[in-house]
Scaffold this motif. Structure first.
Motif, PDB file in Angstrom:
ATOM      1  N   GLN A   1     -35.204  21.842  28.958  1.00  9.82           N
ATOM      2  CA  GLN A   1     -35.973  22.937  28.387  1.00  9.82           C
ATOM      3  C   GLN A   1     -35.136  24.213  28.358  1.00  9.82           C
ATOM      4  N   VAL A   2     -35.459  25.049  27.411  1.00 18.63           N
ATOM      5  CA  VAL A   2     -34.761  26.321  27.232  1.00 18.63           C
ATOM      6  C   VAL A   2     -35.806  27.429  27.160  1.00 18.63           C
ATOM      7  N   GLN A   3     -35.551  28.512  27.888  1.00 21.89           N
ATOM      8  CA  GLN A   3     -36.449  29.663  27.846  1.00 21.89           C
ATOM      9  C   GLN A   3     -35.701  30.852  27.247  1.00 21.89           C
ATOM     10  N   LEU A   4     -36.405  31.582  26.403  1.00 24.83           N
ATOM     11  CA  LEU A   4     -35.822  32.716  25.694  1.00 24.83           C
ATOM     12  C   LEU A   4     -36.714  33.931  25.884  1.00 24.83           C
ATOM     13  N   VAL A   5     -36.122  35.055  26.261  1.00 26.85           N
ATOM     14  CA  VAL A   5     -36.888  36.287  26.453  1.00 26.85           C
ATOM     15  C   VAL A   5     -36.184  37.421  25.721  1.00 26.85           C
ATOM     16  N   GLU A   6     -36.883  37.967  24.732  1.00 28.14           N
ATOM     17  CA  GLU A   6     -36.314  39.046  23.925  1.00 28.14           C
ATOM     18  C   GLU A   6     -36.650  40.407  24.519  1.00 28.14           C
ATOM     19  N   SER A   7     -35.804  41.391  24.187  1.00 27.97           N
ATOM     20  CA  SER A   7     -36.067  42.782  24.522  1.00 27.97           C
ATOM     21  C   SER A   7     -35.311  43.665  23.552  1.00 27.97           C
ATOM     22  N   GLY A   8     -35.651  44.946  23.537  1.00 33.61           N
ATOM     23  CA  GLY A   8     -34.890  45.893  22.749  1.00 33.61           C
ATOM     24  C   GLY A   8     -35.551  46.392  21.481  1.00 33.61           C
ATOM     25  N   GLY A   9     -36.721  45.860  21.156  1.00 32.53           N
ATOM     26  CA  GLY A   9     -37.398  46.341  19.965  1.00 32.53           C
ATOM     27  C   GLY A   9     -37.929  47.751  20.154  1.00 32.53           C
ATOM     28  N   GLY A  10     -38.446  48.322  19.083  1.00 23.09           N
ATOM     29  CA  GLY A  10     -39.006  49.659  19.176  1.00 23.09           C
ATOM     30  C   GLY A  10     -39.315  50.224  17.818  1.00 23.09           C
ATOM     31  N   SER A  11     -39.696  51.494  17.812  1.00 20.19           N
ATOM     32  CA  SER A  11     -40.007  52.200  16.578  1.00 20.19           C
ATOM     33  C   SER A  11     -38.930  53.246  16.328  1.00 20.19           C
ATOM     34  N   VAL A  12     -38.309  53.178  15.158  1.00 21.54           N
ATOM     35  CA  VAL A  12     -37.240  54.099  14.803  1.00 21.54           C
ATOM     36  C   VAL A  12     -37.431  54.566  13.370  1.00 21.54           C
ATOM     37  N   GLN A  13     -36.657  55.579  13.002  1.00 20.82           N
ATOM     38  CA  GLN A  13     -36.671  56.040  11.622  1.00 20.82           C
ATOM     39  C   GLN A  13     -35.596  55.324  10.814  1.00 20.82           C
ATOM     40  N   ALA A  14     -35.769  55.314   9.527  1.00 18.20           N
ATOM     41  CA  ALA A  14     -34.794  54.688   8.638  1.00 18.20           C
ATOM     42  C   ALA A  14     -33.409  55.269   8.889  1.00 18.20           C
ATOM     43  N   GLY A  15     -32.426  54.376   8.906  1.00 19.59           N
ATOM     44  CA  GLY A  15     -31.052  54.781   9.142  1.00 19.59           C
ATOM     45  C   GLY A  15     -30.611  54.648  10.592  1.00 19.59           C
ATOM     46  N   ALA A  16     -31.566  54.462  11.493  1.00 18.79           N
ATOM     47  CA  ALA A  16     -31.248  54.349  12.914  1.00 18.79           C
ATOM     48  C   ALA A  16     -30.730  52.954  13.256  1.00 18.79           C
ATOM     49  N   SER A  17     -30.360  52.787  14.516  1.00 15.59           N
ATOM     50  CA  SER A  17     -29.852  51.511  15.014  1.00 15.59           C
ATOM     51  C   SER A  17     -30.684  51.047  16.210  1.00 15.59           C
ATOM     52  N   LEU A  18     -30.721  49.731  16.371  1.00 14.12           N
ATOM     53  CA  LEU A  18     -31.332  49.102  17.534  1.00 14.12           C
ATOM     54  C   LEU A  18     -30.490  47.897  17.925  1.00 14.12           C
ATOM     55  N   ARG A  19     -30.501  47.563  19.197  1.00 13.04           N
ATOM     56  CA  ARG A  19     -29.865  46.331  19.630  1.00 13.04           C
ATOM     57  C   ARG A  19     -30.892  45.477  20.357  1.00 13.04           C
ATOM     58  N   LEU A  20     -31.117  44.302  19.821  1.00 16.34           N
ATOM     59  CA  LEU A  20     -32.011  43.341  20.443  1.00 16.34           C
ATOM     60  C   LEU A  20     -31.212  42.445  21.374  1.00 16.34           C
ATOM     61  N   SER A  21     -31.834  42.080  22.484  1.00 18.09           N
ATOM     62  CA  SER A  21     -31.217  41.174  23.437  1.00 18.09           C
ATOM     63  C   SER A  21     -32.119  39.975  23.653  1.00 18.09           C
ATOM     64  N   CYS A  22     -31.499  38.847  23.926  1.00 14.42           N
ATOM     65  CA  CYS A  22     -32.245  37.623  24.210  1.00 14.42           C
ATOM     66  C   CYS A  22     -31.600  36.940  25.410  1.00 14.42           C
ATOM     67  N   ALA A  23     -32.313  36.923  26.513  1.00 15.13           N
ATOM     68  CA  ALA A  23     -31.827  36.263  27.712  1.00 15.13           C
ATOM     69  C   ALA A  23     -32.220  34.792  27.676  1.00 15.13           C
ATOM     70  N   VAL A  24     -31.254  33.946  27.912  1.00 20.41           N
ATOM     71  CA  VAL A  24     -31.452  32.504  27.812  1.00 20.41           C
ATOM     72  C   VAL A  24     -31.363  31.874  29.189  1.00 20.41           C
ATOM     73  N   SER A  25     -32.270  30.970  29.488  1.00 20.84           N
ATOM     74  CA  SER A  25     -32.220  30.240  30.748  1.00 20.84           C
ATOM     75  C   SER A  25     -32.630  28.804  30.503  1.00 20.84           C
ATOM     76  N   GLY A  26     -32.369  27.965  31.490  1.00 15.62           N
ATOM     77  CA  GLY A  26     -32.706  26.546  31.355  1.00 15.62           C
ATOM     78  C   GLY A  26     -31.472  25.729  30.994  1.00 15.62           C
ATOM     79  N   SER A  27     -31.653  24.776  30.103  1.00 10.55           N
ATOM     80  CA  SER A  27     -30.591  23.833  29.726  1.00 10.55           C
ATOM     81  C   SER A  27     -29.642  24.450  28.703  1.00 10.55           C
ATOM     82  N   ILE A  28     -28.966  25.487  29.131  1.00 11.81           N
ATOM     83  CA  ILE A  28     -28.112  26.248  28.209  1.00 11.81           C
ATOM     84  C   ILE A  28     -26.971  25.396  27.683  1.00 11.81           C
ATOM     85  N   TYR A  29     -26.437  24.506  28.517  1.00 13.84           N
ATOM     86  CA  TYR A  29     -25.256  23.729  28.158  1.00 13.84           C
ATOM     87  C   TYR A  29     -25.488  22.884  26.909  1.00 13.84           C
TER      88      TYR A  29
END
Length: 127
Positions: free
Chosen positions: A1-29
């Motif tokens: 099994q693989v677990q995925l947890v996202e973070s980093g979303g939000g509300s921004v104005q046009a032209g801005a930047s965001l970085r989303l992250s996804c932490a992975v655990s479980g059977s990564i190999y």
């Protein structure tokens, strides 16, 4: 099994930047592909960017190429989506995904190809 947890979303104005992250655990190999999809209200889920985990190959949907970059940090078991020059049409729930099976170029951005999904993180871009 693989677990995925996202973070980093939000509300921004046009032209801005965001970085989303996804932490992975479980059977990564066992994972061959990791990526990001998005779904706006009333629309189908669509592929944004995918990375072949065991090499350097990356795949982008045409609507984000040049603005978004997918990357991975193996030491942290994390995959990122750097989003620059955001537009209102990028507003959606963004989902991290992973899968074990090899994929053709034609199918790599299809949501039906992926078995593991995170809960999603909301990105809202205002004009």
């Amino acid at each position: 099994q693989v677990q995925l947890v996202e973070s980093g979303g939000g509300s921004v104005q046009a032209g801005a930047s965001l970085r989303l992250s996804c932490a992975v655990s479980g059977s990564i190999y066992s994972i061959n592909y990791m990526g990001w999809f998005r779904q706006a209200p009333g629309k189908q889920r669509e592929g944004v960017a995918v990375k072949y985990r065991r090499g350097s190959s990356t795949y982008y949907n045409s609507f984000v190429k040049g603005r978004f970059t997918i990357s991975q940090d193996n030491a942290k078991n994390t995959v990122y989506l750097q989003m620059n020059s955001l537009k209102p049409e990028d507003t959606a729930m963004y989902y991290c995904t992973a899968d074990l099976n090899l994929k053709t170029l034609e199918r790599v951005l299809s949501p039906n190809e992926y078995n593991y999904w995170g809960q999603g993180t909301q990105v809202t871009v205002s004009a």
